[in-house]
Design a protein around this motif. Sequence first.
Motif, PDB file in Angstrom:
ATOM      1  N   CYS A 181      -1.595   1.554  -1.257  1.00 54.02           N
ATOM      2  CA  CYS A 181      -1.389   0.375  -2.136  1.00 54.02           C
ATOM      3  C   CYS A 181      -1.575   0.930  -3.515  1.00 54.02           C
ATOM      4  N   GLU A 194      -0.676  -1.965  -9.117  1.00 57.43           N
ATOM      5  CA  GLU A 194       0.366  -2.732  -9.634  1.00 57.43           C
ATOM      6  C   GLU A 194       1.197  -3.580  -8.615  1.00 57.43           C
ATOM      7  N   GLU A 195       1.255  -3.275  -7.534  1.00 56.06           N
ATOM      8  CA  GLU A 195       1.736  -3.729  -6.332  1.00 56.06           C
ATOM      9  C   GLU A 195       0.992  -4.474  -5.215  1.00 56.06           C
ATOM     10  N   LYS A 196      -0.485  -4.696  -5.739  1.00 57.11           N
ATOM     11  CA  LYS A 196      -1.236  -5.285  -4.721  1.00 57.11           C
ATOM     12  C   LYS A 196      -1.151  -6.812  -4.492  1.00 57.11           C
ATOM     13  N   GLU A 199       1.854  -8.140  -4.427  1.00 58.94           N
ATOM     14  CA  GLU A 199       3.050  -8.454  -3.468  1.00 58.94           C
ATOM     15  C   GLU A 199       2.399  -8.331  -2.312  1.00 58.94           C
ATOM     16  N   ARG A 200       1.738  -6.856  -1.976  1.00 59.52           N
ATOM     17  CA  ARG A 200       1.460  -6.601  -0.698  1.00 59.52           C
ATOM     18  C   ARG A 200       0.418  -7.489   0.025  1.00 59.52           C
TER      19      ARG A 200
END
Length: 266
Positions: A126, A129-131, A133-134
């Motif tokens: 991961c 910047e996408e943590k 959402e995940r």
Amino acid sequence: MTDNILEVRDLKVWFPIKKGVFARTVGHVKAVDGVSFDLRRGETLGVVGESGCGKSTTSRAILMLNKPCGGTIKVNGTDISTLHGRQLMEYRRRVQVVFQDPMASLNPRHTILEILTEGMIYHGLCKSEEKRERAAALLASVGLPEEMLDRYPHEFSGGQRQRICIARAIALKPELLICDEAVSALDLSIRAQVLDLLAKLKEELSLSFLFITHDIGVVQHIADRIIVMNAGKIVEQGPCAEVLGNPKEEYTKYLMASVPKIGKPL
């Protein structure tokens, strides 16, 4: 590739007993003494026995938290004692654990967002910047809303904290999940919900489970096969329905007799 994800052969974990000014070893506590079993892919293997029988010590050896003094542990056909560096790091990603006490398993100074994403970022699963959402997707998979991401562990109930621990475990996309008394600290109604959640995740993520518990009433609802341990040894094993329906060993019969039963109404 072998049908067994886990193969344990003649596993021994002994702890030294030391006495005297010079702390000489005068004996050993044989916590695990010659244990052998297999765990097939996609299977739930229950390990039952009273406290102190060696269940958790066996799981800690598989997790490489306790060093065995004999025997072998193979995962996907590879002896884990030979793993080093990147191979060891990858092994730790593929084998995850859910412990008994969820509060002790969670860092009280980290938010749920940090708890869920720290391992994913470390293992390169991961990006920063996408943590969020995940992490939100992980919470949804265990039945919790996204707004909980910015809270701390003390703000949750025991059942919610255990769901967070499960979410953290599956975040690294493991193949094998070890549940060490994962529901024993929960109320009965919450325990049933968490067991249903584990069964759902097993099917969705193609997981294999090593489910450790002292409660036969729990293991009979989730396990395909069962191992009964006593004093560091396996005394009986086989299909769950067979072992619990027609136990051959006296110790297994004693465990079955200890299960509370609802009496007749007065």
